[in-house]
Design an enzyme around this catalytic site. Structure first.
Site, short mmCIF file in Angstrom:
data_model
loop_
_atom_site.label_atom_id
_atom_site.label_comp_id
_atom_site.label_asym_id
_atom_site.label_seq_id
_atom_site.Cartn_x
_atom_site.Cartn_y
_atom_site.Cartn_z
N CYS B 100 0.67 -1.07 0.07
CA CYS B 100 -0.04 -0.14 -0.05
C CYS B 100 0.94 1.17 -0.05
O CYS B 100 1.56 1.65 -1.03
CB CYS B 100 -0.97 -0.17 1.02
SG CYS B 100 -2.35 1.08 0.93
N HIS B 212 -3.59 -5.41 1.10
CA HIS B 212 -2.80 -5.79 2.36
C HIS B 212 -2.71 -7.28 2.86
O HIS B 212 -3.80 -7.85 3.40
CB HIS B 212 -3.47 -4.99 3.63
CG HIS B 212 -3.50 -3.54 3.48
ND1 HIS B 212 -2.43 -2.86 4.22
CD2 HIS B 212 -4.07 -2.70 2.84
CE1 HIS B 212 -2.62 -1.53 3.83
NE2 HIS B 212 -3.57 -1.43 2.94
N GLU B 214 -1.05 -8.32 5.33
CA GLU B 214 -1.20 -8.57 6.69
C GLU B 214 -2.71 -8.74 7.37
O GLU B 214 -2.89 -9.29 8.40
CB GLU B 214 -0.44 -7.61 7.21
CG GLU B 214 -0.98 -6.15 7.55
CD GLU B 214 -0.93 -5.52 6.02
OE1 GLU B 214 -0.53 -5.96 4.94
OE2 GLU B 214 -1.24 -4.25 6.02
#
Lengths: 79, 238
Positions: B100, B212, B214
């Site tokens: 990002c 993302h 994560e």
């Protein structure tokens, strides 16, 4: 001494912010406004004894203030 | 600051560079350490010289709003003192992943081509995304699935580059992920050219992606594809 660098998206890149503003103004009583593009203006003060200020400002504009991939810029020196 | 690891026999270590305004670093460190067993070393953005970077297995630039997105997203972080070392690490073949805002930093640093600009619809988009893998990509060819579900959350995620760069990306197989729908057809959440969600350098070791991983590290988050992708990335680069 003072310079002003104005940064815009390149003409071929769609400017969604400009479009949103234009559409809103058009509906708010300004239908004659056909197109708006949004830019940023950087006011740069340099020391009076700065050597080759035009070159330095051009470097700043090209390498930092504008992203040449999608943006274009103009430089003006204040009298 | 280093994050303590549960398994002290783990040798592998990755680096995390955090800038003022980075806010996805803790989540990424959790995914890397808790789910993948890596030791995470944090690096101060003000450090101009770092001796042990070359010993790392990979370097991560996390998501967030570094420097408040002032100037442009990632533009100021690209000139932080630590970035000389990051560039040297990448140029020496070190794996670097920018997520990002990290992707924005990589393009502003010219470690990856193109730029990430304001979303086409001028809105901040926050949604789960289906990402189609490009099997022509060096890393993409090694991924186990053809589609990964990972969320996006960004206001400036529209991938843009000139025609020549887009042709080169296609020719060199540098497109990694493209936004798609559930049927695998290309989708367009933010106006990215070629629906690009992520790209790599020609080797596949330098990766930039807007989604993302994560935030897709375990099923309870809606998808575990992010942890899978990170694991497969390490298998590819190590």
């Amino acid at each position: 001494m003072r310079f002003q660098v104005t940064v815009y998206l390149k003409p071929e890149v769609h400017d969604p912010e400009g479009q949103a503003i234009c559409q809103t103004l058009s509906g708010a009583g300004y239908p004659d406004v056909t197109h708006i593009r949004v830019g940023k203006r950087y006011v740069i003060d340099l020391k009076d004894d700065c050597h080759d200020p035009e070159k330095k400002v051009a470097e700043l504009a090209q390498s930092y203030l504008a992203n040449p991939v999608a943006e274009t810029y103009t430089i003006e020196r204040e009298a | 600051m280093t994050i303590a690891i549960k398994n002290s026999s783990v040798q592998k270590a990755v680096g995390m560079v955090s800038f003022p305004g980075s806010n996805c670093d803790q989540d990424l460190a959790w995914a890397l350490s808790h789910h993948l067993g890596f030791h995470v070393k944090w690096y101060d953005y003000k450090q101009a010289h770092v001796e042990d970077l070359k010993n790392l297995d990979a370097l991560f630039l996390p998501g967030g709003f570094s420097y408040g997105d002032y100037l442009r997203g990632g533009a100021l972080a690209a000139h932080a003192p630590i970035m000389n070392e990051v560039r040297a690490f990448a140029h020496a073949g070190g794996p670097v992943m920018g997520i990002c805002n990290g992707f924005q930093i990589l393009t502003e640093s010219h470690l990856l081509p193109g730029a990430l600009i304001k979303n086409q619809n001028d809105r901040f988009i926050c949604q789960m995304s289906q990402l189609r893998v490009n099997p022509q990509n060096m890393l993409g060819a090694k991924l186990s699935k053809s589609n990964y579900d990972m969320p996006i959350a960004h206001g400036e995620g529209r991938y843009y580059a000139d025609e020549k760069t887009i042709e080169k990306l296609q020719g060199e197989g540098q497109v990694l992920f493209q936004y798609s729908d559930e049927r695998g057809n290309l989708a367009d959440p933010n106006g990215s050219l070629l629906s690009i969600a992520g790209i790599t350098d020609p080797t596949g070791k330098i990766v930039g992606l807007m989604p993302h991983p994560e935030r897709a590290a375990e099923v309870v988050l809606g998808s575990a594809d992010g942890a899978l992708f990170l694991n497969e990335y390490f298998n590819y680069v190590m």
